[in-house]
Design a protein around this motif. Structure first.
Motif, PDB file in Angstrom:
ATOM      1  N   GLN A 265     -38.713  -7.759   7.155  1.00  0.00           N
ATOM      2  CA  GLN A 265     -37.595  -7.384   8.034  1.00  0.00           C
ATOM      3  C   GLN A 265     -36.332  -8.135   7.630  1.00  0.00           C
ATOM      4  O   GLN A 265     -35.241  -7.567   7.570  1.00  0.00           O
ATOM      5  N   ALA A 266     -36.498  -9.434   7.342  1.00  0.00           N
ATOM      6  CA  ALA A 266     -35.354 -10.264   6.959  1.00  0.00           C
ATOM      7  C   ALA A 266     -34.764  -9.768   5.642  1.00  0.00           C
ATOM      8  O   ALA A 266     -33.540  -9.685   5.493  1.00  0.00           O
ATOM      9  N   ALA A 267     -35.632  -9.404   4.706  1.00  0.00           N
ATOM     10  CA  ALA A 267     -35.164  -8.920   3.401  1.00  0.00           C
ATOM     11  C   ALA A 267     -34.384  -7.613   3.579  1.00  0.00           C
ATOM     12  O   ALA A 267     -33.343  -7.397   2.947  1.00  0.00           O
TER      13      ALA A 267
ATOM     14  N   LEU B  39     -32.708  -6.706   6.179  1.00  0.00           N
ATOM     15  CA  LEU B  39     -31.411  -7.021   6.795  1.00  0.00           C
ATOM     16  C   LEU B  39     -30.435  -7.562   5.754  1.00  0.00           C
ATOM     17  O   LEU B  39     -29.272  -7.131   5.689  1.00  0.00           O
ATOM     18  N   VAL B  40     -30.927  -8.495   4.935  1.00  0.00           N
ATOM     19  CA  VAL B  40     -30.057  -9.077   3.906  1.00  0.00           C
ATOM     20  C   VAL B  40     -29.568  -7.979   2.964  1.00  0.00           C
ATOM     21  O   VAL B  40     -28.385  -7.947   2.584  1.00  0.00           O
TER      22      VAL B  40
ATOM     23  N   TYR C  23     -27.190  -3.644  13.309  1.00  0.00           N
ATOM     24  CA  TYR C  23     -28.537  -3.883  12.802  1.00  0.00           C
ATOM     25  C   TYR C  23     -29.298  -4.758  13.785  1.00  0.00           C
ATOM     26  O   TYR C  23     -28.717  -5.647  14.418  1.00  0.00           O
TER      27      TYR C  23
ATOM     28  N   ILE D 134     -33.308  -6.763  14.602  1.00  0.00           N
ATOM     29  CA  ILE D 134     -34.697  -7.059  14.287  1.00  0.00           C
ATOM     30  C   ILE D 134     -35.395  -7.377  15.600  1.00  0.00           C
ATOM     31  O   ILE D 134     -34.965  -8.260  16.341  1.00  0.00           O
TER      32      ILE D 134
ATOM     33  N   ILE E 108     -38.602 -14.868  12.665  1.00  0.00           N
ATOM     34  CA  ILE E 108     -37.564 -14.097  11.973  1.00  0.00           C
ATOM     35  C   ILE E 108     -36.508 -15.004  11.330  1.00  0.00           C
ATOM     36  O   ILE E 108     -36.126 -14.805  10.175  1.00  0.00           O
TER      37      ILE E 108
ATOM     38  N   ALA F 105     -37.431 -16.821   8.147  1.00  0.00           N
ATOM     39  CA  ALA F 105     -37.563 -15.834   7.064  1.00  0.00           C
ATOM     40  C   ALA F 105     -36.177 -15.408   6.576  1.00  0.00           C
ATOM     41  O   ALA F 105     -35.941 -15.264   5.367  1.00  0.00           O
ATOM     42  N   LEU F 106     -35.271 -15.246   7.524  1.00  0.00           N
ATOM     43  CA  LEU F 106     -33.913 -14.824   7.176  1.00  0.00           C
ATOM     44  C   LEU F 106     -33.213 -15.910   6.353  1.00  0.00           C
ATOM     45  O   LEU F 106     -32.519 -15.611   5.370  1.00  0.00           O
TER      46      LEU F 106
ATOM     47  N   GLU G  63     -34.513 -15.639   2.862  1.00  0.00           N
ATOM     48  CA  GLU G  63     -34.012 -14.451   2.148  1.00  0.00           C
ATOM     49  C   GLU G  63     -32.546 -14.622   1.749  1.00  0.00           C
ATOM     50  O   GLU G  63     -32.136 -14.155   0.681  1.00  0.00           O
ATOM     51  N   ILE G  64     -31.776 -15.248   2.633  1.00  0.00           N
ATOM     52  CA  ILE G  64     -30.356 -15.444   2.312  1.00  0.00           C
ATOM     53  C   ILE G  64     -30.222 -16.404   1.138  1.00  0.00           C
ATOM     54  O   ILE G  64     -29.426 -16.190   0.222  1.00  0.00           O
TER      55      ILE G  64
ATOM     56  N   ALA H 180     -31.070 -14.628  -2.030  1.00  0.00           N
ATOM     57  CA  ALA H 180     -30.072 -13.630  -2.436  1.00  0.00           C
ATOM     58  C   ALA H 180     -28.853 -14.265  -3.100  1.00  0.00           C
ATOM     59  O   ALA H 180     -28.057 -13.575  -3.725  1.00  0.00           O
TER      60      ALA H 180
END
Ligand SMILES: Cc1cc2nc3c(=O)[nH]c(=O)nc-3n(C[C@@H](O)[C@H](O)[C@H](O)COP(=O)(O)OP(=O)(O)OC[C@H]3O[C@@H](n4cnc5c(N)ncnc54)[C@H](O)[C@@H]3O)c2cc1C
Ligand SMILES: Cc1cc2nc3c(=O)[nH]c(=O)nc-3n(C[C@H](O)[C@H](O)[C@H](O)COP(=O)(O)OP(=O)(O)OC[C@H]3O[C@@H](n4cnc5c(N)ncnc54)[C@H](O)[C@@H]3O)c2cc1C
Lengths: 267, 319
Positions: A253-255, A257-258, B298, B300, B307, B310-311, B314-315, B318
């Motif tokens: 889910q996080a991926a 969103l990013v 958006y 979640i 969450i 995890a975010l 991911e950030i 990226a």
């Protein structure tokens, strides 16, 4: 010390947005079914601030005043149950549909009629129209100094010592009496009256003052006296439809969103 | 119609604040051929006049007595500025100072103020639109008396551009005040302010404990401390989990960032009144029916405890 608390009865601000409806033709909020009006939250806190001063200073008195419909008796009774000594309802068809200025005119006239008032405590803003100006206008009408958005207030120094909440911190301020103070939520929770106090308050008589009692001119109050004219009241449109991020794991889910935020060039 | 507009400016570090420049931007549009003046009070005011883009005339006093705002001192000076500028419209920021000055100036000039306006337009007369009922509604007003006064929320107008004030008029030095400031405590978070940040990450009561804000702060740090700042809902502030200076909403600050991430915030109208102007809103909430999803682009649905970490990961990946 004689403190007057200005208390307003309002539609419950916790009304769910789905139950919030407007009568567009008359620019009026339609009362939500089954949700009773309440004492504006900040006014309950202003009452708490006044009662703490009363308790700390023997011989003090607290009077609660409210301008509004007959139903505003309930707001007055609530503050009486908290421990206020007397209540005054300012109810007259001439007072209706005014603005902050006419509201302050009526409240200030009542405060002058009460006489021997040392301080007036208001909420920082009424939790329906959210103007945050009636306390200031009462102060200007009476010619008194004022301290707004207080998180603490006690007797001391030149009169009252007030801690104010500013946008970037706090300020300590001293004001001579008589003065007006508007109280904010940072002050803390108001007390919850117990049943015997509620019963005692129910028996108390609330004084009722009308236009004539206050020596005011009908043209100076209510809709006739108002300077700020409400032209339109409407419900704003919300944003678009939400896109929920799918995925079996928080990571997925996080991926997702990013990826969206990168595609939108926000991240 | 042409209007003579007076902007009540505020100074920070010797320059007009960004909100002052926004008010000047609004004034430029609303003047429509009339004049734009600015009042600046406190240390450096005369020098700041040159930076007050869009104003042709500045009413100033460099008296340091004005630096800590005591409204009664400001009011005495502003009454002079209102009279001399011939203003029929006065714009003031919805700031700590403006919340007090607006109503008191209105009382002294026997007129009215519309508080916390989000929009002002001239549509057959000046119309002032502001949130009411905790943000559930918008109310549009006109003002029957002159000058019309409005306090304006941050980011309601684009900042003014162009030259600063060419003509400078001196106002009297600070006079008397019945109230006296006996102490001041700054509670500003270090670094970027939420009102300036391009990304605001806010936490709510659903974080469950003050420690939750540590994780929210980590998320802001992952996005970049030069871009992101941390805000809070009032429920979280009232619980003492985060300072009042960071509160977003009707009784807190108004933010309009490019990205607003609401973590464990239900989206009460009073909260949204402070952030609904954000370009993109992201909501993280375990309740799929939470009001916040009605405003978010958006979302979640899930437990922030899973969450948000995890975010953050991911950030970082990226980047
Ligand atoms: C049908 C209708 C028409 C209206 N038309 C207009 C209009 O044309 N223009 C306009 O400006 N407003 C209008 N109003 C709203 C109006 O009457 C507001 O209540 C008024 O402007 C006061 O502002 P406020 O409630 O935001 O008070 P605030 O300034 O936010 O109040 C601050 C504090 O003052 C005290 N206080 C305020 N009101 C009272 C009260 N009644 N009794 C006791 N204490 C009080 C409380 O301590 C409160 O916390 C209308 C309302 C209705 C229902
Ligand atoms: C006059 C007035 C002025 C106000 N001014 C403001 C203001 O300036 N700013 C403001 O914010 N509020 C303000 N309020 C209060 C406002 O009405 C709400 O009460 C408040 O915003 C609620 O804060 P919250 O969303 O953090 O808490 P809640 O409403 O309790 O919401 C918590 C959310 O967290 C979610 N959650 C719980 N656990 C988890 C989990 N583990 N993972 C993910 N999600 C979870 C829940 O589903 C829920 O949606 C004001 C109210 C009034 C009456």
């Amino acid at each position: 010390m004689h403190i007057v608390v200005c208390a307003k009865q309002i539609p419950d601000p916790e009304t769910p947005p789905s139950a919030f409806k407007i009568d567009a033709a008359n620019n009026k909020v339609i009362p939500a079914q089954g949700i009773a009006p309440v004492l504006s939250q900040f006014d309950g806190i202003a009452a708490e601030a006044a009662l703490r001063i009363k308790e700390a200073n023997a011989g003090s008195k607290v009077t609660v005043i409210s301008m509004g419909a007959e139903s505003a008796q309930a707001a007055i009774k609530q503050v009486l149950a908290m421990g206020a000594d007397e209540g005054v309802l300012l109810n007259d068809p001439a007072f209706e549909d005014g603005d902050s200025h006419t509201t302050a005119t009526v409240l200030a006239a009542a405060i002058k009629k009460l006489g021997n008032v040392d301080a007036v405590f208001c909420g920082r803003q009424a939790a329906d129209w959210d103007m945050g100006q009636v306390g200031l206008l009462v102060a200007e009408d009476l010619g008194w100094p004022v301290a707004i958005i207080a998180k603490g207030v006690a007797m001391g120094g030149a009169g009252l010592q007030v801690q104010r909440v500013l946008e970037n911190g706090f300020e300590s301020l001293e004001t001579p009496l008589p003065a007006v103070v508007t109280v904010s939520n940072e002050f803390g929770e108001p007390r919850y009256p117990k049943l015997p106090q509620i019963m005692a308050a129910a028996k108390k008589t609330v004084t009722n003052w009308k236009l004539g009692d206050l020596g005011l001119d009908a043209g100076a109050v209510g809709k006739a006296g108002s300077r700020l004219k409400l032209e339109k009241l409407f419900i704003p449109e919300k944003g678009g439809k939400v896109e929920l991020m799918e995925g079996d794991t928080p990571q997925a889910q996080a991926a997702a969103l990013v990826a969206r935020l990168q595609a939108d060039k926000i991240l | 119609m042409a209007h003579n507009v007076l902007v009540v400016g505020e100074l920070a570090g010797g320059s007009p604040t960004s909100t002052t420049l926004e008010l000047l931007g609004g004034a430029q549009g609303l003047a429509a051929g009339g004049s734009v003046s600015v009042a600046l009070l406190g240390t450096g005011a005369s020098a700041a006049a040159a930076k007050a883009a869009g104003a042709s005339k500045a009413f100033v006093s460099d008296d340091a007595g004005y630096d800590a705002v005591k409204a009664e001192q400001w009011l005495a000076a502003l009454e002079v500025a209102v009279d001399q500028s011939g203003a029929d419209l006065v714009l003031i920021a919805q700031s700590s100072a403006g919340r007090e000055i607006g109503p008191r100036l209105a009382a002294r000039k026997k007129t009215a103020v519309a508080m916390d306006c989000a929009k002002i337009e001239d549509a057959g007369g000046l119309k002032f639109t502001r949130p009411a009922y905790g943000g559930n509604a918008l109310a549009t007003y006109s003002i029957a008396t002159s000058p019309a006064i409005a306090t304006v929320r941050a980011k309601s107008f684009e900042e003014a551009t162009g030259a600063g004030a060419g003509e400078v008029v001196q106002l009297p030095a600070a006079g008397a005040s019945r109230t006296n400031i006996t102490g001041m405590e700054k509670a500003v978070s270090a670094g970027l302010q939420i009102t300036d940040a391009t990304v605001v990450v806010s936490g709510g009561r659903g974080l469950g404990a003050p420690e939750g804000f540590k994780v929210v702060e980590e998320l802001a740090a992952a996005i970049g401390n030069d871009k992101a700042a941390v805000g809070a809902s009032r429920a979280a502030v009232d619980l003492g989990w985060y300072p009042p200076s960071q509160q977003v909403g009707l009784t807190g600050k108004v933010v309009n960032p490019d990205l607003y991430i609401a973590v464990a915030i239900s989206g009460a109208s009073q909260h949204m009144a402070g952030c609904s102007g954000s370009k993109t809103i992201v909501a993280i909430n375990r309740d799929k029916d939470a009001n916040i999803f009605g405003f978010a682009k958006y979302g979640i649905v899930g437990d922030w405890k899973a969450i948000v970490p995890a975010l953050i990961e991911e950030i970082k990946k990226a980047k």
